[in-house]
Design an enzyme around this catalytic site. Structure first.
Site, PDB file in Angstrom:
ATOM      1  N   GLU A 114      36.499  28.505  38.539  1.00  0.00           N
ATOM      2  CA  GLU A 114      37.473  29.535  38.171  1.00  0.00           C
ATOM      3  C   GLU A 114      38.313  29.074  36.989  1.00  0.00           C
ATOM      4  O   GLU A 114      38.822  27.950  36.988  1.00  0.00           O
ATOM      5  CB  GLU A 114      38.448  29.799  39.329  1.00  0.00           C
TER       6      GLU A 114
ATOM      7  N   VAL B  61      31.791  36.569  47.409  1.00  0.00           N
ATOM      8  CA  VAL B  61      31.631  37.997  47.690  1.00  0.00           C
ATOM      9  C   VAL B  61      30.970  38.696  46.494  1.00  0.00           C
ATOM     10  O   VAL B  61      30.063  39.510  46.661  1.00  0.00           O
ATOM     11  CB  VAL B  61      33.004  38.655  47.974  1.00  0.00           C
TER      12      VAL B  61
ATOM     13  N   ARG C 183      31.251  27.666  47.542  1.00  0.00           N
ATOM     14  CA  ARG C 183      30.527  28.579  48.451  1.00  0.00           C
ATOM     15  C   ARG C 183      29.848  29.678  47.635  1.00  0.00           C
ATOM     16  O   ARG C 183      30.102  29.807  46.442  1.00  0.00           O
ATOM     17  CB  ARG C 183      31.551  29.243  49.386  1.00  0.00           C
TER      18      ARG C 183
HETATM   19  C1  MV4 Z   1      48.074  30.241  38.257  1.00  0.00           C
HETATM   20  C2  MV4 Z   1      48.551  31.391  37.607  1.00  0.00           C
HETATM   21  C3  MV4 Z   1      49.260  31.211  36.433  1.00  0.00           C
HETATM   22  N1  MV4 Z   1      49.489  29.970  35.965  1.00  0.00           N
HETATM   23  N2  MV4 Z   1      48.323  29.027  37.758  1.00  0.00           N
HETATM   24  C4  MV4 Z   1      46.298  32.481  42.097  1.00  0.00           C
HETATM   25  C5  MV4 Z   1      45.473  31.952  43.194  1.00  0.00           C
HETATM   26  C6  MV4 Z   1      45.052  30.574  42.826  1.00  0.00           C
HETATM   27  N3  MV4 Z   1      43.625  30.522  42.671  1.00  0.00           N
HETATM   28  C7  MV4 Z   1      45.760  30.268  41.537  1.00  0.00           C
HETATM   29  N4  MV4 Z   1      46.427  31.471  41.113  1.00  0.00           N
HETATM   30  C8  MV4 Z   1      47.127  31.509  39.959  1.00  0.00           C
HETATM   31  N5  MV4 Z   1      47.366  30.310  39.375  1.00  0.00           N
HETATM   32  C9  MV4 Z   1      49.034  28.903  36.637  1.00  0.00           C
HETATM   33  N6  MV4 Z   1      49.278  27.690  36.162  1.00  0.00           N
HETATM   34  C10 MV4 Z   1      48.287  32.637  38.173  1.00  0.00           C
HETATM   35  C11 MV4 Z   1      47.587  32.700  39.362  1.00  0.00           C
HETATM   36  C12 MV4 Z   1      47.402  34.019  39.883  1.00  0.00           C
HETATM   37  C13 MV4 Z   1      46.152  34.621  39.888  1.00  0.00           C
HETATM   38  C14 MV4 Z   1      45.034  33.980  39.414  1.00  0.00           C
HETATM   39  C15 MV4 Z   1      43.800  34.606  39.425  1.00  0.00           C
HETATM   40  C16 MV4 Z   1      43.681  35.898  39.893  1.00  0.00           C
HETATM   41  C17 MV4 Z   1      44.767  36.536  40.368  1.00  0.00           C
HETATM   42  C18 MV4 Z   1      46.023  35.926  40.370  1.00  0.00           C
HETATM   43  C19 MV4 Z   1      47.124  36.618  40.841  1.00  0.00           C
HETATM   44  C20 MV4 Z   1      48.344  36.004  40.859  1.00  0.00           C
HETATM   45  C21 MV4 Z   1      48.479  34.717  40.383  1.00  0.00           C
END
Ligand code: MV4
Length: 445
Positions: free
Chosen positions: A275, A295, A292
């Site tokens: 990701e 979906v 994994r």
């Molecule tokens: C972040 C971000 C912005 N900046 N990290 C959301 C779940 C986890 N996989 C990490 N996530 C995020 N990390 C930094 N440094 C914003 C998110 C985030 C997000 C990321 C992907 C898809 C949807 C999201 C929704 C809210 C926040």
């Protein structure tokens, strides 16, 4: 070849795995809870074993019951699907100890990628871009604050054992740090039984772009292009598409190569996903690795023609990948829409019940992954996703038109669904231009 696989999951993904096994001549064993006696996966598998009452902890999350069912049925391998035990390294380790093939990476690699700080360090050492932030875990707000200053505000406080959004807090200024650190840390403690945290600079309004990779046990690693999963609410993806409309061919190659580098650095074997957060500027940063099948894997299957579940089975059997990187051709555009039994107008409240009437779309370039049927009662104990509709067409506009047409045909009677809500997104002017980011759904009316 592996002769018999136990599918340690339910719903559409269990059905998907059973079908792939059947086509490959592999016998299947389903496990089901007492609430899933009439579930499609239990009916389709060659054998089915009841593993306990409805509650997840007593059935699909019970390692002992699933290992017992595997031994009793004589299955040699377990496919965990997604969710449930799929990213539990203790379960993968238990399989290893019992000489059962876990269809996924080794428990060691899984644990390493499950520790998000360790994953960051692994990627940084390999030259995969990471978000500026801490180089080791922090346990108190004072050290956290020092890391935040270095990373630069706004920052994101995250749980080292987190992922998918739990135990995560955004902080805009230094004076809000301490309070939010304690909130995030106590959430982490509750959810993961661990209070290790890390801090990253907060990336504003990025896209969520993830790259599918395949790695075999002979050392071959390939990528299958990316998926844009920016359309989500509360960390639940709603619509996924491939390829990402924002990538130039040059950027696509660079992000794909970064993903391959990441998988190699992790020592990964199996199907996995890297990701990234992608900024408008084109800068991208490693976020986490999912160990994994996901979906949204059908959109990658559509644009590459590669069956990801079959590749997982081949890899688990010690065979070489069926494709080299040069043989992977990305063609056309695919979109997937998740259909949930829920009430969007009531805050997306899950809405289980009996499906009294059902018509799902079909035709050229339309695929349904589902485990519901007319007369089926959706139990209240599990996820509300009941079907995935995916489409393929030559380009994004045609794929959108095909999805609009497909959604327009859907009839699901007896339970409320998000079909109309999803239809509206597919007609949204901003979605149509492809100018989307992770705030898209939040910013809807
Ligand atoms: C972040 C971000 C912005 N900046 N990290 C959301 C779940 C986890 N996989 C990490 N996530 C995020 N990390 C930094 N440094 C914003 C998110 C985030 C997000 C990321 C992907 C898809 C949807 C999201 C929704 C809210 C926040």
């Amino acid at each position: 070849m592996i002769r018999k696989v136990l599918v340690a999951n339910r719903g559409e993904i269990a059905v998907r795995i059973i079908r792939a096994c059947r086509e490959m001549g592999i016998e299947t064993v389903a496990v089901y809870s007492e609430a899933d006696r009439e579930a499609l996966h239990a009916k389709l598998a060659d054998e089915a074993v009841c593993i306990g009452p409805a509650g997840l902890k007593d059935s699909y999350l019970s390692m002992e019951k699933i290992i017992s069912a595997t031994i009793v049925s004589g299955a040699e391998a377990i496919h965990p699907g997604y969710g449930l035990l799929s990213e539990n390294s203790r379960f993968a380790e238990l399989c290893e100890k019992c000489h059962i093939i876990f269809i996924g990476p080794s428990s060691q690699v899984m644990a390493k990628m499950g520790n998000k700080q360790e994953a960051r360090n692994t990627m940084k050492a390999a030259g995969v871009p990471i978000v500026p932030g801490s180089e080791s875990a922090v346990f108190d707000s004072k050290s956290g604050m020092e890391e935040a200053k270095k990373a630069g505000y706004p920052v994101m406080i995250k749980a080292v054992l987190g992922g998918g959004g739990k135990g995560m807090r955004m902080v805009e200024t230094e004076d809000e740090f301490e309070h939010n650190f304690h909130l995030a840390q106590s959430e982490a403690e509750k959810a993961f039984g661990d209070n290790a945290m890390y801090v990253e600079h907060f990336i504003t309004k990025p896209r969520h772009v993830e790259v599918q990779i395949l790695a075999d046990s002979c050392g071959n690693v390939i990528h299958l292009g990316e998926r844009d999963c920016s359309i989500q609410r509360n960390h639940q993806k709603m619509i996924e598409e491939a390829p990402c409309a924002a990538l130039s061919e040059e950027l696509r190659s660079r992000i794909g190569e970064a993903a391959v580098k990441a998988a190699k650095a992790a020592g990964y074997v199996g199907a996995g996903t890297i990701e990234f957060l992608l900024e408008k500027s084109g800068n991208f940063y490693f976020m986490e690795m999912n160990t994994r099948i996901q979906v949204e894997h059908p959109v990658t299957e559509w644009i590459t023609g590669i069956d990801l579940i079959k590749e997982q089975l081949r890899i688990a059997d010690g065979r070489k990948l069926s494709y080299t990187q040069e043989q992977v051709k990305i063609e056309g555009h695919s979109i997937e829409v998740r259909i949930n039994a829920e009430k969007p107008e009531k805050g997306f409240l899950p809405c289980p019940g009996t499906v009294t009437g059902l018509h799902l779309p079909g035709g050229k370039g339309i695929r349904i992954d589902s485990a519901i049927y007319s007369g089926y009662t959706i139990p209240p104990f599990y996820d509300s996703m009941v079907a995935k509709i995916s489409v393929w067409a030559k380009n994004r506009n045609e794929a959108i038109r095909k999805m609009q047409s497909a959604l327009g045909e859907v009839i699901i009677e007896g339970v409320d669904t998000n079909v109309d809500y999803q239809y509206d997104i597919l007609n949204n002017p901003q979605f149509l231009t492809g100018n989307i980011d992770i705030e898209f759904v939040n910013e809807l009316a």
